[in-house]
Every structure is written in structure tokens, then in C-alpha cells.
Write an enzyme that holds these catalytic residues in place. Structure first.
Site, PDB file in Angstrom:
ATOM      1  CG  ASP A   1      99.126  43.983  14.855  1.00  0.00           C
ATOM      2  OD1 ASP A   1      98.577  43.557  15.873  1.00  0.00           O
ATOM      3  OD2 ASP A   1      98.873  43.560  13.714  1.00  0.00           O
TER       4      ASP A   1
ATOM      5  CG  LEU B   1      90.726  37.848  12.789  1.00  0.00           C
ATOM      6  CD1 LEU B   1      90.271  36.950  11.647  1.00  0.00           C
ATOM      7  CD2 LEU B   1      89.851  37.626  14.014  1.00  0.00           C
ATOM      8  NE  ARG B   2      99.884  39.705  12.045  1.00  0.00           N
ATOM      9  CZ  ARG B   2      99.645  40.752  11.261  1.00  0.00           C
ATOM     10  NH1 ARG B   2      99.451  41.943  11.785  1.00  0.00           N
ATOM     11  NH2 ARG B   2      99.597  40.614   9.948  1.00  0.00           N
ATOM     12  N   GLY B   3      95.930  38.841  16.989  1.00  0.00           N
ATOM     13  CA  GLY B   3      95.964  38.660  18.444  1.00  0.00           C
ATOM     14  C   GLY B   3      95.524  37.265  18.846  1.00  0.00           C
TER      15      GLY B   3
ATOM     16  CB  THR C   1      99.924  36.074  18.646  1.00  0.00           C
ATOM     17  OG1 THR C   1     100.144  36.561  17.320  1.00  0.00           O
ATOM     18  CG2 THR C   1     101.234  36.102  19.410  1.00  0.00           C
TER      19      THR C   1
END
Length: 333
Positions: A190, A271-273, A276
């Protein structure tokens, strides 16, 4: 051995696009390439690094500092003179120890003069370049975790054996592996910015063309490189233009809303999605020379940014790429 030109690689458009996006904006967090053996994973990464123009380095600096940064790293590199060197490409072996990666006490100097000195590791050598790890899924988890931390912070901090050292370590992390030989832990996967799935070409024409180009390169590497130089220059100009435009591009609120809606629709964890996806869409827009970031940039880069972040759904065993494309269709038509 002469490198294979980046633009001469047949097919593998998704892998090449991910590498170009990472070259335009290294803050995206690296590229994970999963796929079959012998599909050009390391060839593409090496070719891109070799394609980039040489960088200016402070003379006598072991940390790759720019001339205007001389004296700001653990080396007493006070020289204002600069030298040109190729963009670093560091191939990290699977058996590398933590000391070899991070750096450690220079034992020879300590024994010879009694002076505590730091010997830079692979992270220092990769600064301002690429760090490539083949079969990263076989690397010890604590080393992968450590590498991802440094790649995100762009700084390496070592505190051990009475040493306290801090130096810049900004690089594009590229990992590759074959899923049949072991999965990478989802928590680590991830944290990679982009994920690419590479498959062996199934078209006869592509396989024949690969053999033809490889044979031409082996027969006359210099002549083959000259033949592709014009295409290489186009890629180089595209990257340079993208890097210049990147800082000027803002992501409009409606595009941010599209990114958030898509992440919710596909069930991306955390929230990394979103972050990115936003950065990748902006880098893609810069790479294409667009005047603004639009929905099409988000949807084009969504499989790269999100496919490795989806929650497993026991009621839906559809592949992650298909799930993303289905959500795009449902949301945006």
C-alpha cells in the site's frame, strides 16, 4: 554492456508510463512492478535512468549533493566546483544487510586512526537517482519498511554505535517481483505509489519484434542506439517539460471530488489512495503538456494508483483492474 533504449522496449505501455510519472514526480512514492520473469522490468528501469541527463554534483562529495548544497551533509565537501555524473542507478542485492543499506561506522578508519567516521550506504549512493530491488517480495519485511520510510521522508537518519548521522536520500524506489514466489505484505504494498502488472506478450507480432530488436542491439549496440536516438530525445524532452510544468499545475476541486468519489467507490483503504491519485494525475497532466488537470487524467492513472489498495471482497473475486474500470464506468459513464 550498452543499455537498451527505453523507447525501443516493445509494448509494456503501463510499466513505461508508471516509470515516466515517477521520474516527473518522485514524491509519488515509487513503483511496484509485479509480473512474469523476463518481461523487461529491470531493463526498463535501467534504460530510463540512463536516458536522463547527467546531474551536477559537488566535487568530493560522497552523498551526491548539488554544488549549492556543499558543506550541508556529513561530508566536509566545501568545494564549490562541480562535476557531472550519470543519474545513479543502484541495484540492491537481496542479501544486503541493514548496515550496507543505511550506512555504518567505518571500521577501517576507526581502527587506523581511532576516529569515528560514517561510511555511506546504498541509500546515499541512490540519492537523486533510482534504487531498484528485484524480487522485493523476498526481501526481509523490516528492510522494505525501512526503505519505504526513507523514500517517503527523503532523508536517512542513522543513530548507532555512537554515531548520529542525517543525510538527504531522495530517490525513485522501484521494486519488482513474481507473485508466484511470494506475496508482498498488503501494508507494505500500500505504501508504494504506483503498482504495475506485467505479462508476457501474447501477440506473435510483438514477440517477433522483441527478438528482432534484441538481435539488432546485440549485433551493433552503438548503431542500434543511434537508430533510436531521436525517439529517446522525445522522451527526454517530455520528462523535462513535465518536471517544469508540474509546479505550476493545480488540481481543481471538481477533479479532487472525482478522485475521492472513485476511491470510495472501489473501496480503497485509508487516504493514501486519494493523495497518490491526485499526485499521479497531476504528473500525468504535466507529462502530456496539459494546461490543467482533468478527469481524464484521474481515470487514466487510477488503475496504477489504486489496484494494490483495494480491500478483498469475498463476494466479488473480479480482478482489481476490472473493479476499478467498472467503478469508473458507473461513476463517470
Amino acid at each position: 554492456m550498452s543499455r537498451f533504449p527505453f523507447s525501443a522496449i516493445v509494448g509494456q505501455h503501463e510499466m513505461k508510463l508508471a516509470l515516466l510519472i515517477a521520474a516527473v514526480d518522485p514524491s509519488i512514492g515509487g513503483v511496484m512492478v509485479f509480473g512474469d520473469r523476463g518481461t523487461g522490468k529491470s531493463t526498463a528501469a535501467r534504460a530510463l535512468a540512463a536516458l536522463l541527463p547527467p546531474i551536477s554534483v559537488a566535487e568530493g562529495c560522497r552523498y551526491g549533493c548539488r554544488p549549492d548544497q556543499a558543506g550541508t551533509c556529513p561530508d566536509p565537501c566545501t568545494s564549490k566546483r562541480a562535476r557531472k555524473q550519470a543519474v545513479p542507478f543502484v541495484d540492491m542485492p537481496l542479501g544486503a544487510t541493514e548496515d550496507r543499506v543505511l550506512g555504518a561506522l567505518d571500521l577501517e578508519r576507526a581502527l587506523r586512526s581511532g576516529e569515528k567516521a560514517f561510511e555511506p550506504g546504498l541509500l546515499a549512493k541512490a540519492h537523486r537517482g533510482f534504487l531498484y530491488i528485484d524480487e522485493i517480495n523476498l526481501l526481509e519485511d523490516h528492510l522494505v519498511d525501512l526503505l519505504l520510510d526513507v523514500a517517503a521522508s527523503r532523508e536517512n537518519v542513522v543513530e548507532r554505535e555512537g554515531l548520529s548521522v542525517r543525510h538527504r536520500a531522495s530517490f525513485v524506489l522501484i521494486g519488482s517481483g513474481n507473485p508466484e514466489e511470494g506475496e508482498l505484505r498488503p501494508q507494505l504494498l500500500d505504501r508504494f505509489g504506483l503498482s504495475v502488472e506485467v505479462r508476457t506478450p501474447t501477440q506473435i507480432e510483438d514477440r517477433v519484434e522483441i527478438m528482432r530488436r534484441c538481435a539488432a542491439q546485440e549485433r551493433d549496440a552503438a548503431g542500434f542506439a543511434n537508430e533510436w536516438q531521436a525517439e529517446e530525445n522525445k522522451v527526454l524532452r517530455q520528462i523535462a517539460r513535465g518536471q517544469t510544468k508540474l509546479a505550476k499545475l493545480e488540481v481543481p476541486d471538481d477533479v479532487l471530488t472525482d478522485a475521492a468519489n472513485l476511491c470510495m467507490a472501489v473501496g480503497a483503504d485509508g487516504l493514501r489512495g486519494e493523495l497518490t491519485l491526485m499526485r499521479s494525475a497531476r504528473a500525468l497532466a504535466a507529462l502530456r503538456g496539459a494546461k490543467s488537470v482533468r478527469r481524464e487524467h484521474v481515470t487514466d492513472v487510477a488503475p496504477l494508483a489504486l489496484r494494490h489498495r483495494l480491500r478483498r471482497d469475498v463476494l466479488d473475486e473480479t480482478g482489481s483492474t476490472v473493479r476499478i474500470e467498472r467503478s469508473i464506468s458507473e461513476l463517470f459513464g
